[in-house]
Design an enzyme around this catalytic site. Structure first.
Site, PDB file in Angstrom:
ATOM      1  N   ASP A   1      -3.903  -4.677   6.304  1.00 52.65           N
ATOM      2  CA  ASP A   1      -4.616  -5.692   5.393  1.00 52.65           C
ATOM      3  C   ASP A   1      -3.542  -6.678   4.855  1.00 52.65           C
ATOM      4  O   ASP A   1      -2.231  -6.314   4.529  1.00 52.65           O
ATOM      5  CB  ASP A   1      -5.051  -4.464   4.043  1.00 52.65           C
TER       6      ASP A   1
ATOM      7  N   SER B   1       0.950  -1.196   0.023  1.00 54.58           N
ATOM      8  CA  SER B   1       0.130   0.015  -0.066  1.00 54.58           C
ATOM      9  C   SER B   1       1.016   1.279   0.111  1.00 54.58           C
ATOM     10  O   SER B   1       1.608   1.349  -0.898  1.00 54.58           O
ATOM     11  CB  SER B   1      -0.906  -0.056   1.282  1.00 54.58           C
ATOM     12  N   THR B   2       0.897   2.000   1.017  1.00 57.34           N
ATOM     13  CA  THR B   2       1.548   3.316   1.147  1.00 57.34           C
ATOM     14  C   THR B   2       3.008   2.844   0.916  1.00 57.34           C
ATOM     15  O   THR B   2       3.586   2.205   1.757  1.00 57.34           O
ATOM     16  CB  THR B   2       1.286   4.117   2.523  1.00 57.34           C
TER      17      THR B   2
ATOM     18  N   HIS C   1      -2.854  -0.940  -3.122  1.00 56.13           N
ATOM     19  CA  HIS C   1      -3.712  -0.024  -2.957  1.00 56.13           C
ATOM     20  C   HIS C   1      -3.948   1.214  -3.625  1.00 56.13           C
ATOM     21  O   HIS C   1      -2.999   2.079  -3.626  1.00 56.13           O
ATOM     22  CB  HIS C   1      -3.924   0.315  -1.438  1.00 56.13           C
TER      23      HIS C   1
ATOM     24  N   MET D   1       0.133   1.171   5.128  1.00 54.32           N
ATOM     25  CA  MET D   1      -0.502   1.584   6.301  1.00 54.32           C
ATOM     26  C   MET D   1      -1.445   0.454   6.865  1.00 54.32           C
ATOM     27  O   MET D   1      -2.028   0.020   5.740  1.00 54.32           O
ATOM     28  CB  MET D   1      -1.293   2.956   6.101  1.00 54.32           C
TER      29      MET D   1
END
Length: 383
Positions: free
Chosen positions: A326, A204-205, A231, A323
């Site tokens: 998940d 993600s991030t 993401h 972050m």
């Protein structure tokens, strides 16, 4: 207090962003910049905690300024871009250069800020916690690895020990008496096909930059497919896939529904679609859907991991910077079914959230820095 510098060539956007941040108790606007050169000068002078950076600016654009900033005085940067094709391509390049995240302007250059206010504030709060360091974008040797099949009898004693631990579902630091919630998870028999590996990556991030460091080093002759959930909203994942494809030896594309997973190919889940992996005769295929978000994510790493767990010992699951948590629940199922897991280490993560949840749950077979993950994937596929 989070100190913010706003860089945008639009006086309107500088004003509404300033009012938005100053209206929050935890933000302080320390300055504004009107072009890329002005941004660099004020970053060095004001030393903000977070920078919001417009892509399209005069004198020096956002990408040129970002490259200098990340080399000379790195800090968390949130890009503010348009949803045009040029805007999405530029945003993906910015993320590869080291920007933490991005926000899309809702209505072109002059946006209705109230429609994206919550997103900007949330992402800037998250960015303030990010670990950003000089040269992160170039921290990995991008020379592709060479895949060489393991010859019989070549397995070292260390590799045999790792494999024995993997078969029992234990990581290297765990004792045989270890018990956790995963041991109580129902284990389903792995489905065909067997003998061919599958690699799944969740991030993600900070993910676009991490993916660049990993995918550009994967060999083009990798004897299995690689499926990625990053993401990212609709409209950006194709630009990400196209960029990675242009700089990698292994082929990279945005995934399509009912697509057969081929060896030597990386598939990136399209934004706004969940991705599942399903068995099909002697192969596997990708299934896309727009079912409700899971944990506020679509695509969600947990959805992909959950579907991939059925392939058991043929599965190599990688969790990287991001972050939240998940992927943790899905990784529990993967480990219960005999899959192998690799987690990115804390020091090399932009945000040590998703890998941390996996590591803390005792689900990581390996914990590797970003520069070692491609090598770890290749070695896991060889086993």
């Amino acid at each position: 207090m989070i100190r913010v510098l706003i860089a945008d060539d639009s006086a309107f956007m500088r004003k509404v962003l300033s009012d938005m941040f100053n209206g929050q108790s935890d933000f302080q606007v320390v300055g504004t910049a009107v072009n890329g050169k002005d941004t660099i000068d004020k970053v060095k002078k004001l030393k903000p905690d977070v920078l919001t950076l417009d892509v399209n600016m005069p004198v020096m654009d956002g990408l040129e300024a970002l490259a200098v900033i990340m080399e000379d005085c790195p800090l968390p940067v949130i890009m503010v871009s348009s949803m045009t094709q040029h805007g999405t391509d530029a945003t993906v390049r910015a993320l590869a250069l080291g920007a933490v995240d991005f926000v899309s302007k809702a209505g072109g250059p002059i946006s209705k800020i109230d429609s994206i206010q919550d997103e900007i504030l949330e992402k800037c709060r998250e960015a303030a916690q990010a670990h950003v360091s000089k040269g992160r974008a170039n921290s990995a040797d991008t020379k592709p690895l060479i895949y060489t099949p393991k010859t019989k009898g070549s397995e070292s004693a260390v590799q045999k020990f790792i494999e024995s631990r993997r078969r029992t579902g234990l990581t290297l630091g765990q004792k045989p008496t270890f018990t956790s919630s995963i041991m109580a998870t129902k284990v389903t028999a792995p489905l065909a096909p067997t003998g061919k590996k599958l690699v799944v990556i969740g991030t993600s991030t900070g993910g676009p930059q991490a993916l660049q460091a990993v995918i550009t080093r994967l060999p083009g002759n990798l004897p299995c497919g690689v499926v990625v959930v990053q993401h990212m909203p609709a409209g950006f994942t194709k630009s990400l896939a196209d960029r990675l494809n242009s700089i990698s030896e292994i082929a990279v594309k945005e995934a399509e529904n009912d697509e057969i997973i081929k060896d030597g190919q990386v598939y990136i889940a399209p934004g706004n679609f969940h991705l599942r992996i399903a068995p099909m005769a002697n192969n596997r295929k990708i299934v896309l859907s727009q079912e409700p978000p899971v944990g506020n994510h679509r695509p969600a790493v947990n959805v992909m991991y959950d579907s991939a767990a059925q392939f058991g010992k043929d599965l190599v699951a990688v969790i990287m910077t991001g972050m939240g948590s998940d992927g943790c629940e899905g990784m529990k199922k993967i480990k219960a079914c005999g899959g192998y897991s690799i987690a990115q280490d804390e020091q090399s993560c932009v945000v040590y959230g998703m890998p941390k949840s996996v590591v803390d749950a005792g689900l990581a077979d390996e914990i590797q820095p970003l520069i070692k993950i491609a090598e770890a994937i290749v070695e896991a596929v060889r086993r």
